[in-house]
Design a protein around this motif. Structure first.
Motif, PDB file in Angstrom:
ATOM      1  N   THR A 114       0.819  -1.215   0.000  1.00  0.00           N
ATOM      2  CA  THR A 114       0.000   0.000   0.000  1.00  0.00           C
ATOM      3  C   THR A 114       0.850   1.261   0.000  1.00  0.00           C
ATOM      4  O   THR A 114       0.490   2.269  -0.630  1.00  0.00           O
ATOM      5  N   SER A 115       1.985   1.239   0.698  1.00  0.00           N
ATOM      6  CA  SER A 115       2.841   2.429   0.798  1.00  0.00           C
ATOM      7  C   SER A 115       3.321   2.896  -0.570  1.00  0.00           C
ATOM      8  O   SER A 115       3.479   4.097  -0.808  1.00  0.00           O
ATOM      9  N   MET A 116       3.576   1.939  -1.469  1.00  0.00           N
ATOM     10  CA  MET A 116       4.022   2.308  -2.814  1.00  0.00           C
ATOM     11  C   MET A 116       2.953   3.148  -3.520  1.00  0.00           C
ATOM     12  O   MET A 116       3.258   4.157  -4.168  1.00  0.00           O
ATOM     13  N   PHE A 117       1.696   2.733  -3.375  1.00  0.00           N
ATOM     14  CA  PHE A 117       0.601   3.454  -4.024  1.00  0.00           C
ATOM     15  C   PHE A 117       0.332   4.806  -3.365  1.00  0.00           C
ATOM     16  O   PHE A 117       0.026   5.785  -4.041  1.00  0.00           O
ATOM     17  N   VAL A 118       0.436   4.854  -2.028  1.00  0.00           N
ATOM     18  CA  VAL A 118       0.165   6.111  -1.327  1.00  0.00           C
ATOM     19  C   VAL A 118       1.132   7.200  -1.778  1.00  0.00           C
ATOM     20  O   VAL A 118       0.742   8.366  -1.941  1.00  0.00           O
ATOM     21  N   GLY A 119       2.389   6.818  -2.027  1.00  0.00           N
ATOM     22  CA  GLY A 119       3.349   7.801  -2.532  1.00  0.00           C
ATOM     23  C   GLY A 119       2.906   8.394  -3.863  1.00  0.00           C
ATOM     24  O   GLY A 119       3.005   9.608  -4.088  1.00  0.00           O
ATOM     25  N   ALA A 120       2.382   7.535  -4.744  1.00  0.00           N
ATOM     26  CA  ALA A 120       1.898   8.011  -6.046  1.00  0.00           C
ATOM     27  C   ALA A 120       0.639   8.864  -5.886  1.00  0.00           C
ATOM     28  O   ALA A 120       0.459   9.874  -6.584  1.00  0.00           O
ATOM     29  N   ILE A 121      -0.236   8.471  -4.961  1.00  0.00           N
ATOM     30  CA  ILE A 121      -1.459   9.252  -4.710  1.00  0.00           C
ATOM     31  C   ILE A 121      -1.107  10.656  -4.235  1.00  0.00           C
ATOM     32  O   ILE A 121      -1.698  11.651  -4.666  1.00  0.00           O
ATOM     33  N   ARG A 122      -0.143  10.752  -3.351  1.00  0.00           N
ATOM     34  CA  ARG A 122       0.281  12.067  -2.851  1.00  0.00           C
ATOM     35  C   ARG A 122       0.853  12.928  -3.975  1.00  0.00           C
ATOM     36  O   ARG A 122       0.541  14.116  -4.082  1.00  0.00           O
ATOM     37  N   SER A 123       1.720  12.304  -4.792  1.00  0.00           N
ATOM     38  CA  SER A 123       2.354  13.086  -5.861  1.00  0.00           C
ATOM     39  C   SER A 123       1.343  13.597  -6.877  1.00  0.00           C
ATOM     40  O   SER A 123       1.553  14.645  -7.493  1.00  0.00           O
ATOM     41  N   LYS A 124       0.236  12.884  -7.053  1.00  0.00           N
ATOM     42  CA  LYS A 124      -0.818  13.308  -7.982  1.00  0.00           C
ATOM     43  C   LYS A 124      -1.857  14.204  -7.319  1.00  0.00           C
ATOM     44  O   LYS A 124      -2.854  14.558  -7.932  1.00  0.00           O
ATOM     45  N   LYS A 125      -1.606  14.519  -6.028  1.00  0.00           N
ATOM     46  CA  LYS A 125      -2.481  15.415  -5.264  1.00  0.00           C
ATOM     47  C   LYS A 125      -3.923  14.922  -5.247  1.00  0.00           C
ATOM     48  O   LYS A 125      -4.871  15.674  -5.441  1.00  0.00           O
ATOM     49  N   ILE A 126      -4.051  13.608  -5.011  1.00  0.00           N
ATOM     50  CA  ILE A 126      -5.369  13.006  -4.806  1.00  0.00           C
ATOM     51  C   ILE A 126      -5.615  12.939  -3.308  1.00  0.00           C
ATOM     52  O   ILE A 126      -4.733  12.526  -2.548  1.00  0.00           O
ATOM     53  N   PHE A 127      -6.789  13.324  -2.865  1.00  0.00           N
ATOM     54  CA  PHE A 127      -7.096  13.359  -1.432  1.00  0.00           C
ATOM     55  C   PHE A 127      -8.277  12.434  -1.144  1.00  0.00           C
ATOM     56  O   PHE A 127      -9.439  12.811  -1.311  1.00  0.00           O
ATOM     57  N   PRO A 128      -7.998  11.194  -0.735  1.00  0.00           N
ATOM     58  CA  PRO A 128      -9.069  10.206  -0.498  1.00  0.00           C
ATOM     59  C   PRO A 128      -9.963  10.599   0.682  1.00  0.00           C
ATOM     60  O   PRO A 128      -9.582  11.394   1.544  1.00  0.00           O
ATOM     61  N   ASP A 129     -11.165   9.991   0.704  1.00  0.00           N
ATOM     62  CA  ASP A 129     -12.060  10.163   1.850  1.00  0.00           C
ATOM     63  C   ASP A 129     -11.415   9.588   3.107  1.00  0.00           C
ATOM     64  O   ASP A 129     -10.586   8.665   3.029  1.00  0.00           O
ATOM     65  N   PRO A 130     -11.805  10.088   4.284  1.00  0.00           N
ATOM     66  CA  PRO A 130     -11.211   9.561   5.534  1.00  0.00           C
ATOM     67  C   PRO A 130     -11.341   8.049   5.694  1.00  0.00           C
ATOM     68  O   PRO A 130     -10.417   7.405   6.171  1.00  0.00           O
ATOM     69  N   ILE A 131     -12.498   7.477   5.294  1.00  0.00           N
ATOM     70  CA  ILE A 131     -12.652   6.033   5.464  1.00  0.00           C
ATOM     71  C   ILE A 131     -11.735   5.281   4.508  1.00  0.00           C
ATOM     72  O   ILE A 131     -11.225   4.198   4.821  1.00  0.00           O
ATOM     73  N   HIS A 132     -11.480   5.853   3.321  1.00  0.00           N
ATOM     74  CA  HIS A 132     -10.517   5.251   2.397  1.00  0.00           C
ATOM     75  C   HIS A 132      -9.116   5.331   2.994  1.00  0.00           C
ATOM     76  O   HIS A 132      -8.328   4.372   2.919  1.00  0.00           O
ATOM     77  N   CYS A 133      -8.792   6.473   3.595  1.00  0.00           N
ATOM     78  CA  CYS A 133      -7.482   6.638   4.244  1.00  0.00           C
ATOM     79  C   CYS A 133      -7.314   5.630   5.374  1.00  0.00           C
ATOM     80  O   CYS A 133      -6.221   5.098   5.602  1.00  0.00           O
ATOM     81  N   THR A 134      -8.394   5.343   6.076  1.00  0.00           N
ATOM     82  CA  THR A 134      -8.333   4.382   7.184  1.00  0.00           C
ATOM     83  C   THR A 134      -7.967   2.997   6.678  1.00  0.00           C
ATOM     84  O   THR A 134      -7.114   2.306   7.250  1.00  0.00           O
ATOM     85  N   LEU A 135      -8.619   2.556   5.565  1.00  0.00           N
ATOM     86  CA  LEU A 135      -8.298   1.244   5.003  1.00  0.00           C
ATOM     87  C   LEU A 135      -6.847   1.201   4.526  1.00  0.00           C
ATOM     88  O   LEU A 135      -6.133   0.220   4.748  1.00  0.00           O
ATOM     89  N   LEU A 136      -6.393   2.264   3.879  1.00  0.00           N
ATOM     90  CA  LEU A 136      -5.008   2.314   3.405  1.00  0.00           C
ATOM     91  C   LEU A 136      -4.041   2.220   4.581  1.00  0.00           C
ATOM     92  O   LEU A 136      -3.023   1.513   4.510  1.00  0.00           O
ATOM     93  N   LEU A 137      -4.358   2.916   5.659  1.00  0.00           N
ATOM     94  CA  LEU A 137      -3.486   2.879   6.836  1.00  0.00           C
ATOM     95  C   LEU A 137      -3.482   1.479   7.462  1.00  0.00           C
ATOM     96  O   LEU A 137      -2.446   1.006   7.934  1.00  0.00           O
ATOM     97  N   MET A 138      -4.642   0.818   7.454  1.00  0.00           N
ATOM     98  CA  MET A 138      -4.702  -0.539   7.990  1.00  0.00           C
ATOM     99  C   MET A 138      -3.806  -1.481   7.188  1.00  0.00           C
ATOM    100  O   MET A 138      -3.157  -2.370   7.751  1.00  0.00           O
ATOM    101  N   GLY A 139      -3.767  -1.287   5.882  1.00  0.00           N
ATOM    102  CA  GLY A 139      -2.884  -2.108   5.054  1.00  0.00           C
ATOM    103  C   GLY A 139      -1.426  -1.924   5.426  1.00  0.00           C
ATOM    104  O   GLY A 139      -0.658  -2.888   5.516  1.00  0.00           O
TER     105      GLY A 139
END
Length: 901
Positions: A114-139
């Motif tokens: 998941t960390s690999m994808f989160v880096g790309a999400i940040r660079s593209k300035k995508i801001f997920p919903d809090p519940i989506h962020c929660t699932l990503l953090l759980m991963g």
């Protein structure tokens, strides 16, 4: 149609990676697998409407154009794949051998996919919903062990921090990430723990456990998975008697044991690391007979399904290219361009390994037109293997270091003779098995330990063997044994139920047991059986060995710890010996000696502790170690000075960056560490080191240790106080260790600073009173001794005796020694013959004149103005009118005051 898929039995990292990939490519269908972990399923059931996942039956009936695989390198549902389907892979695991050449693959070393994808999400300035962020953090949390595994990278931490800043909810994470076993599963787990049997086949530690589960209706695989994580074997096989027959479940932690192939022999199958089988119960067949025959068949099969061990020498490349740390970066770039290797051992001017340089680091430096020294961009360390080391050891060394290339050194002279890469390893084996006990210290234990202590350990060993529990001596005992230093305390860790083991010991040998069910700990009380232990030892010199035995022995179930925030007290959870050792402070304290059965004396070294002992290094286990427990900084200095070791370079960098966290630690914990520091043979050097690194000022800005403190402390320790102190301070060394050390340290501080330090360290009011009194003594004593003995007496008797004692130990002034001696032995006991009762009988109203008269008479006695009762009476006759007149004067003023008012 374009889809995103992951593996079956998906965990949080797999599902979170599917979501992250969809956030980057929302035109693709994110598909959840048919089978997911129970806690993942529970999470998605509760928050189903918040996520875009589709089941296979919900996909449109269209030709599949693209399939993106995340956190996996295999396709479970191949029926929808056609020859024109473009397949891509994004994974953080090591590449699988023989991947199709037309697949577009991207691999990177992160703790979680998941960390690999989160880096790309940040660079593209995508801001997920809090519940989506929660699932990503759980991963991320799941695959990095809450950011504590050695495979965790800075990118994992950065991704986690960013997700928290975007609204990820830790409360939801805590509910689902470590979902507990159900009540029924806990019952089954306890049954299996009671019947665990560990066997060794071709160097592989395999656990076999059996239980009757005919009354259990919950799923069994979760229990097997839980036991595998708890006990950390190379493989575990669970044999259960169920209503349907004999069910077998296999779990492996490396690829040397293919449980999928084994389970095919039992009407089942599965993956190489997770599989199950079922033997139906035929009509009129006895369940117990089938149970027994199944176990026998499994034991007979196992040797044929274990791959023989392979050594490093068989897969290494010889004559590796090493680079001197003084080589200019441009020259290094030319070497890399010429040879094309990914990693290069870096050596100092003496040819000693000091780090590994990655091609990527050099490329980045050149791309940014930088000209750094090699040492600033390399990965520091001296991780090596030897030709005869096993592949399992190599694998652990790669996990420990994070290096993709490990140098191979000559065992005799440590010369670098080869290199083995992650690619070499992938071609042979992948996985995360533990380093086996390839060193044994049984002979050392017999040589070093007193017979009665050795007998006590053997008793625990025999009881553990009867319970089929692996048990270990861990921590400082093992460290000191290897260093051939005196060993004292036993820390016994049980991979299983410590309370059950304690009760077994009582049944076998006697004594009593105290338990703490919440933490799974027990205390075996053995003072009543000391004579039996001693008499059964090889030598029976009772007077010598009786005192060596403790009155009790602590037995602790293996556990792991979690920290909610920096400097917090840890939360404890039962676990395996590997994770139990991982919660410790430094690698040199992570060593364990196994004690049960044929393993007696085997050394376990999961985290490189033996290597660091040999190298004289103090190294933390992970980058957040000082954040988790800032008191480890004080401990690092203590061990560094005790053993004459060096704090490893990266550990020192972490220490300097985290030192401000000491301000958050409770005073009691800080004080405990300072107390331990003073118990070292030469605490002055540790305190000087703490001062130099600025750690004392983090405890309190005014706290310093200097040469005066060191000189006074040594003088106090070596002091030989007069015998007249015997009744007041019976044990000088106890006084020094309790309060004396702090008297000489903080006595020159202002009263306000002393109060602040006492409050910060949560010292008692009595301790503060003694500290303040000693400070007052230092400021006033030289002045007081110039006055009458009575003045000195009235001054000293108001002060705690500990402060006076410390002053007497340190002063070099013979006159002060003499006056303190007279105060202690004579002056403080002097009282006049006249009593308060006598004065109250006189025809005067009561008042403070009585105490004034008594004090004046006592002063006359102390100052030797009078020497008999007759002289006292004459003095009383002389001074009484003066005090009475003073009384009348005060009464007259009071009457006038009353009249005028």
């Amino acid at each position: 149609m374009e889809i995103i898929i992951t593996h079956e039995q998906a965990d949080f990292d797999a599902i979170a990676s599917v979501l992250a990939a969809w956030l980057l490519e929302p035109n693709r269908f994110p598909v959840h697998p048919k089978r997911m972990n129970r806690n993942v399923t529970a999470f998605l059931n509760e928050f189903k409407s918040d996520f875009p996942f589709k089941g296979w039956d919900e996909l449109p009936d269209e030709k599949l154009v693209t399939a993106q695989l995340v956190d996996t390198q295999s396709i479970g549902n191949t029926s929808i794949i056609n020859e024109d389907t473009l397949i891509s892979v994004v994974d953080h695991h090591q590449p699988r051998v023989n991947l199709p050449e037309n697949w577009k693959c991207f691999f990177d070393r992160t703790g979680a996919c998941t960390s690999m994808f989160v880096g790309a999400i940040r660079s593209k300035k995508i801001f997920p919903d809090p519940i989506h962020c929660t699932l990503l953090l759980m991963g991320i949390y799941e695959d990095t062990g809450n950011l504590t595994y050695g495979s965790t990278t800075p990118r994992d931490l950065e991704a986690a921090a960013w997700l928290l800043s975007q609204g990820a909810d830790l409360n939801i994470l805590r509910r689902f990430l470590n979902a507990p076993l159900t009540e029924a599963q806990n019952i089954l787990c306890d049954r299996l723990l009671q019947n665990c049997e560990t066997i060794s086949i071709l160097g592989q530690q395999i656990i076999l456990s059996t239980a009757d589960a005919r009354d259990i209706s919950d799923e069994f695989s979760t229990v097997a998975h839980h036991l595998r994580d708890m006990l950390s074997p190379d493989a575990i096989f669970v044999i259960l008697a169920t209503k349907a027959g004999i069910r077998l479940i296999g779990r492996a932690t490396n690829d040397r044991i293919d449980v999928g192939q084994i389970m095919k022999r039992f009407n089942g199958g599965g993956h190489s690391r997770a599989a199950a089988g079922l033997i139906p119960l035929k009509k009129d067949e006895n369940l117990l007979d089938l149970f027994s025959s199944t176990k026998k068949d499994l034991l007979d099969l196992l040797p044929g399904f274990i791959t023989p061990p392979i050594t490093v020498e068989q897969i290494m490349s010889t004559r590796p290219l090493t680079i001197s740390s003084e080589t200019p970066i441009r020259s290094v770039a030319e070497l890399i361009h010429r040879y094309g290797y990914e990693g290069y051992p870096i050596t100092d001017t003496n040819g000693k390994l000091i780090g590994l340089l990655n091609r990527r680091s050099v490329d980045r430096a050149i791309a940014f037109d930088m000209d750094p020294s090699i040492e600033t961009i390399m990965d520091p360390g001296d991780y090596t293997v030897k030709p005869n080391d096993s592949i399992d050891y190599l694998k652990e060394m790669m996990n420990l270091s994070g290096w993709g290339q490990i140098p191979v050194v000559n065992e005799q002279n440590s010369e670098i003779i080869g290199i083995v890469t992650r690619t070499d390893l992938i071609k042979i084996l992948t996985g995360n098995s533990s380093i086996p006990g390839n060193r044994n210290y049984a002979q050392t234990l017999h040589r070093v330990l007193p017979p009665s202590s050795l007998k006590l350990i053997q008793m625990v060993s025999q009881a553990a063997y009867s319970c089929r529990y692996p048990i270990y001596i861990v921590g400082g005992f093992v460290r000191d044994l290897i260093l051939e230093q005196p060993v004292v305390d036993f820390d016994i860790v049980v991979e299983g139920d410590a309370i059950h083991l304690a009760r077994t010991l009582v049944n076998m040998y006697g004594g009593t047991v105290r338990t703490h069910a919440r933490f799974g700990t027990a205390k075996w009380m053995i003072s009543s059986i000391h004579p039996e232990i001693i008499s059964s030892s090889e030598h029976q010199d009772n007077s010598q060995f009786y005192m060596e035995l403790p009155n009790s022995l602590d037995l602790i179930s293996a556990r792991t710890e979690f920290y909610d925030y920096p400097s917090a007290m840890p939360k404890v959870e039962r676990s395996s010996i590997k994770l139990d050792l991982h919660r410790r402070d430094f690698t040199i304290n992570t060593l364990a000696l196994r004690l049960d059965g044929d393993h007696f004396g085997d050394l376990l070294d999961f985290w490189g502790g033996f290597h660091d002992l040999q190298s004289g290094l103090i190294r933390v286990l992970h980058s957040l170690s000082f954040t988790d427990d800032p008191t480890r900084m004080l401990r690092a200095i203590r061990f560094e000075q005790r053993f004459g070791f060096t704090i490893e370079k990266h550990t020192m960098l972490l220490l300097k960056e985290a030192q401000s966290l000491l301000k958050q630690v409770s005073g009691r914990r800080i004080l405990n560490e300072l107390d331990l520091c003073f118990r070292e043979s030469i605490p002055e050097i540790s305190l000087s080191r703490l001062e130099k690194l600025g750690l004392l000022q983090q405890i309190h800005p005014s706290m310093h240790w200097n040469e005066r403190c060191a000189k006074d402390y040594r003088k106090l320790v070596e002091a030989n106080p007069g015998v007249y102190w015997k009744d007041l301070i019976p044990d000088h060394s106890v006084f020094v260790q309790n309060i004396g050390k702090y008297l000489i340290w903080w006595s020159n501080y202002s009263p306000e600073t002393i109060s602040e330090i006492c409050k910060r360290l949560q010292l008692s009011q009595i301790s503060e009173k003694i500290l303040q009194a000693y400070g007052l003594l230092n400021r006033k004593m030289s002045e007081i001794t110039e006055f009458w003995p009575s003045d000195l007496t009235f001054f000293l008797e108001k002060l705690p005796v500990e402060a006076i004692y410390c002053y007497d130990c340190l002063t070099d002034n013979p006159k002060m020694h003499e006056m303190i001696y007279k105060f202690i032995t004579k002056w403080r006991f002097i009282k006049p013959f006249t009593s308060g009762k006598d004065l109250k009988a006189l025809p005067y109203p009561p008042g403070d004149w009585i105490s004034g008269v008594l004090k004046r008479l006592r002063k006359a006695w102390i100052d030797e103005e009078i020497s008999s009762q007759d002289e006292e009476n004459k003095t009383l006759t002389f001074i009484l009118p003066i005090f009475v007149k003073s009384l009348e004067t005060r009464s007259s003023k009071n009457e006038t005051k009353d009249f005028t008012s």
